[in-house]
Enzyme design. Structure first.
Site, PDB file in Angstrom:
ATOM      1  N   GLU A   4       0.840  -0.693  -0.295  1.00  0.00           N
ATOM      2  CA  GLU A   4      -0.164  -0.074   0.224  1.00  0.00           C
ATOM      3  C   GLU A   4       0.976   1.402   0.029  1.00  0.00           C
ATOM      4  O   GLU A   4       0.384   2.460  -0.945  1.00  0.00           O
ATOM      5  CB  GLU A   4      -0.989  -0.088   0.980  1.00  0.00           C
ATOM      6  CG  GLU A   4      -2.101  -1.238   1.355  1.00  0.00           C
ATOM      7  CD  GLU A   4      -3.129  -0.835   0.325  1.00  0.00           C
ATOM      8  OE1 GLU A   4      -3.583   1.005  -0.574  1.00  0.00           O
ATOM      9  OE2 GLU A   4      -3.766  -1.451  -0.140  1.00  0.00           O
TER      10      GLU A   4
ATOM     11  N   ASP B 122      -6.934   5.776  -5.948  1.00  0.00           N
ATOM     12  CA  ASP B 122      -5.908   4.718  -6.112  1.00  0.00           C
ATOM     13  C   ASP B 122      -6.305   4.147  -8.354  1.00  0.00           C
ATOM     14  O   ASP B 122      -7.190   4.971  -8.887  1.00  0.00           O
ATOM     15  CB  ASP B 122      -6.629   3.700  -5.753  1.00  0.00           C
ATOM     16  CG  ASP B 122      -7.720   2.984  -5.876  1.00  0.00           C
ATOM     17  OD1 ASP B 122      -8.762   3.319  -7.102  1.00  0.00           O
ATOM     18  OD2 ASP B 122      -8.878   1.678  -5.460  1.00  0.00           O
TER      19      ASP B 122
END
Length: 150
Positions: free
Chosen positions: A22, A31
């Protein structure tokens, strides 16, 4: 994974995998499929709407709390004992895909039936209809953890 100590141990095992894949982004970003995200992959609308910039300590605190909440949620849908390394891999994966999706998955069904389930992680490499290289790398690492090879 029953019990407070067991949950915390699993969170500690999963944390490096989550951080590795992440990253820790201290500002809100989108994202790869356009979902507003902050810190270490946090998509909770309350966190993302809270502010646009976070300190590293705030990001790590949010991630720890979120992983703990995910671990407790997964503990409710996993009905048989699993090894800590398996639980850590499942936690990292569920943090990425969401606990409701994870709990309804074939992976959790196989796990609960006592059947081999780690190989199911290989199926979770798509987002937004396309296979993402980052998800391929993450699932490879999660599978190695799940199988006790990391």
């Amino acid at each position: 994974m029953k019990g407070r100590i067991a949950v915390l141990a699993v969170v500690l095992l999963a944390t490096p995998v989550v951080v590795m894949f992440e990253g820790v982004e201290q500002k809100v970003y989108r994202d790869p499929v356009g979902i507003p995200t902050a810190c270490a992959g946090e998509t909770d609308k309350e966190v993302v709407a809270f502010k646009q910039q976070f300190s590293r300590d705030e990001c790590l605190a949010v991630m720890g709390a979120s992983l703990h909440a995910h671990a407790l949620a997964m503990d409710k849908c996993i009905t048989r004992p699993v090894e800590r390394h398996e639980a850590a891999a499942v936690l990292s994966w569920s943090y990425n895909v969401g606990t409701s999706t994870a709990c309804a998955s074939t992976l959790v069904r196989l796990l609960n039936e006592g059947k081999p389930f780690c190989q199911e992680l290989d199926r979770w490499t798509f987002a937004g209809g396309r296979q993402l290289p980052g998800l391929v790398r993450r699932r490879t690492a999660e599978r190695a953890l799940c199988e006790g090879r990391s």
